[in-house]
Design a protein around this motif. Structure first.
Motif, PDB file in Angstrom:
ATOM      1  N   ILE A   1      31.831  37.948  45.941  1.00 27.23           N
ATOM      2  CA  ILE A   1      32.208  37.583  44.576  1.00 27.23           C
ATOM      3  C   ILE A   1      31.632  36.217  44.215  1.00 27.23           C
ATOM      4  N   GLU A   2      30.863  36.195  43.124  1.00 26.31           N
ATOM      5  CA  GLU A   2      30.315  34.940  42.611  1.00 26.31           C
ATOM      6  C   GLU A   2      31.269  34.292  41.613  1.00 26.31           C
ATOM      7  N   ASP A   3      31.798  35.088  40.683  1.00 27.41           N
ATOM      8  CA  ASP A   3      32.691  34.557  39.662  1.00 27.41           C
ATOM      9  C   ASP A   3      33.596  35.685  39.157  1.00 27.41           C
ATOM     10  N   THR A   4      34.754  35.322  38.658  1.00 28.03           N
ATOM     11  CA  THR A   4      35.715  36.298  38.154  1.00 28.03           C
ATOM     12  C   THR A   4      36.283  35.820  36.824  1.00 28.03           C
ATOM     13  N   GLN A   5      36.397  36.739  35.878  1.00 25.46           N
ATOM     14  CA  GLN A   5      36.996  36.449  34.575  1.00 25.46           C
ATOM     15  C   GLN A   5      38.216  37.343  34.389  1.00 25.46           C
ATOM     16  N   VAL A   6      39.354  36.746  34.066  1.00 30.05           N
ATOM     17  CA  VAL A   6      40.599  37.480  33.851  1.00 30.05           C
ATOM     18  C   VAL A   6      41.068  37.240  32.423  1.00 30.05           C
ATOM     19  N   LYS A   7      41.179  38.319  31.656  1.00 30.51           N
ATOM     20  CA  LYS A   7      41.668  38.230  30.283  1.00 30.51           C
ATOM     21  C   LYS A   7      43.111  38.735  30.241  1.00 30.51           C
TER      22      LYS A   7
ATOM     23  N   PRO B   1      37.760  47.565  27.763  1.00 35.14           N
ATOM     24  CA  PRO B   1      38.447  48.865  27.832  1.00 35.14           C
ATOM     25  C   PRO B   1      39.879  48.763  27.309  1.00 35.14           C
ATOM     26  N   ILE B   2      40.330  49.846  26.689  1.00 33.52           N
ATOM     27  CA  ILE B   2      41.700  49.890  26.195  1.00 33.52           C
ATOM     28  C   ILE B   2      42.649  50.095  27.374  1.00 33.52           C
ATOM     29  N   GLY B   3      43.715  49.319  27.429  1.00 32.45           N
ATOM     30  CA  GLY B   3      44.677  49.462  28.517  1.00 32.45           C
ATOM     31  C   GLY B   3      45.902  48.615  28.251  1.00 32.45           C
ATOM     32  N   MET B   4      46.830  48.662  29.192  1.00 34.19           N
ATOM     33  CA  MET B   4      48.100  47.953  29.047  1.00 34.19           C
ATOM     34  C   MET B   4      48.193  46.739  29.963  1.00 34.19           C
ATOM     35  N   SER B   5      47.121  46.424  30.682  1.00 37.88           N
ATOM     36  CA  SER B   5      47.228  45.375  31.685  1.00 37.88           C
ATOM     37  C   SER B   5      46.098  44.367  31.508  1.00 37.88           C
ATOM     38  N   LEU B   6      45.758  43.684  32.582  1.00 35.64           N
ATOM     39  CA  LEU B   6      44.705  42.683  32.554  1.00 35.64           C
ATOM     40  C   LEU B   6      43.336  43.341  32.414  1.00 35.64           C
ATOM     41  N   VAL B   7      42.385  42.580  31.868  1.00 35.41           N
ATOM     42  CA  VAL B   7      40.979  42.972  31.855  1.00 35.41           C
ATOM     43  C   VAL B   7      40.245  42.005  32.786  1.00 35.41           C
ATOM     44  N   ILE B   8      39.678  42.526  33.861  1.00 34.92           N
ATOM     45  CA  ILE B   8      39.061  41.690  34.883  1.00 34.92           C
ATOM     46  C   ILE B   8      37.577  42.036  34.998  1.00 34.92           C
ATOM     47  N   ASN B   9      36.735  41.027  34.880  1.00 35.53           N
ATOM     48  CA  ASN B   9      35.294  41.172  35.089  1.00 35.53           C
ATOM     49  C   ASN B   9      34.893  40.349  36.302  1.00 35.53           C
ATOM     50  N   MET B  10      34.082  40.938  37.161  1.00 35.16           N
ATOM     51  CA  MET B  10      33.632  40.261  38.371  1.00 35.16           C
ATOM     52  C   MET B  10      32.111  40.290  38.440  1.00 35.16           C
ATOM     53  N   SER B  11      31.485  39.154  38.710  1.00 35.25           N
ATOM     54  CA  SER B  11      30.044  39.112  38.943  1.00 35.25           C
ATOM     55  C   SER B  11      29.807  38.892  40.436  1.00 35.25           C
ATOM     56  N   SER B  12      28.862  39.639  40.981  1.00 35.31           N
ATOM     57  CA  SER B  12      28.593  39.578  42.420  1.00 35.31           C
ATOM     58  C   SER B  12      27.479  38.588  42.725  1.00 35.31           C
ATOM     59  N   LYS B  13      27.427  38.139  43.947  1.00 36.53           N
ATOM     60  CA  LYS B  13      26.404  37.202  44.386  1.00 36.53           C
ATOM     61  C   LYS B  13      25.051  37.897  44.514  1.00 36.53           C
TER      62      LYS B  13
END
Length: 222
Positions: free
Chosen positions: A7-13, A22-34
């Motif tokens: 994991i290089e970086d992580t974004q949590v919305k 994406p539509i959902g009821m929880s967190l939106v998590i994006n991860m960029s890899s090394k």
């Protein structure tokens, strides 16, 4: 699931999610890899906790809920062709034991209904490789290919079970991404991926199946 070394970086919305998420009821998590570079770099890490490091938190006559963790992480990245093609790889090996906590009443019931049964602990085993290859296709185009696997096998021992349950999840993922810069204001990304991730398969039960179907015992009430 994958090694944290990938994991290089992580974004949590957590709120104010944009329309592209994406539509959902929880967190939106994006991860960029090394990605690899022109120099070789690697790492080794591990987590170790034996069962003997746990204290006994069980009530009188019961068994404690305890854990053992044997987990290791490895990574290595570098050039395949300097200034053009690079690789990055990471691997996690995870072996976790979760001792099942039981009350005195649960233990006495299990001993009455299945006196010869060995009351086991939950056991989770998983190997998680990750490989990424990145190459430049000219000055303005970059192609990346990714392979990831996270097949997990869990033998689950519940507090009121004398027969273990099998849970298998995960699988393999293959992906490719082409990123292009057309002008100083216009760029594009094309992504293609495939995965066969799923639940239990016949192979998950090899050597684990018991002599017959489970039997349910119900506590009477008046």
């Amino acid at each position: 699931g994958l090694s944290t070394e990938a994991i290089e970086d992580t974004q949590v919305k957590t709120g104010g999610v944009d329309a592209s998420s994406p539509i959902g009821m929880s967190l939106v998590i994006n991860m960029s890899s090394k990605s690899g570079g022109n120099q070789f770099h690697g790492s080794v890490g591990g987590d170790y906790q034996p069962l003997s490091w746990n204290d006994n938190n069980a009530p009188a006559g019961g068994s404690p809920s305890i854990h053992a963790v044997h987990q290791s992480d490895y990574s290595l990245g570098g050039p395949i062709q300097r200034d053009k093609t690079w690789f990055f790889s990471a691997f996690r090996k995870s072996d976790i034991i979760a001792g099942t906590g039981r009350s005195a009443l649960q233990l006495s019931a299990l001993q009455a209904f299945a006196p010869s049964a060995a009351l086991d602990d939950s056991h989770i085993v998983s190997n998680m490789p990750f490989v990424k290859v990145t190459t430049k296709l000219g000055a303005n185009h970059t192609l990346a290919g990714v392979f990831q696997s996270d097949r997990l096998l869990q033998i689950n021992a519940g507090p009121i079970n004398y027969q273990n349950n099998v849970l298998a999840t995960g699988g393999q993922m293959y992906g490719a991404k082409l990123t292009s810069i057309w002008t100083t204001h216009v760029n594009s990304t094309l992504t293609v991926s495939y995965n066969n991730k799923g639940g239990n398969s016949p192979a998950a039960y090899d050597g684990i199946l018991g002599p017959g179907p489970q039997i349910n015992f119900h506590q009477p009430s008046s």
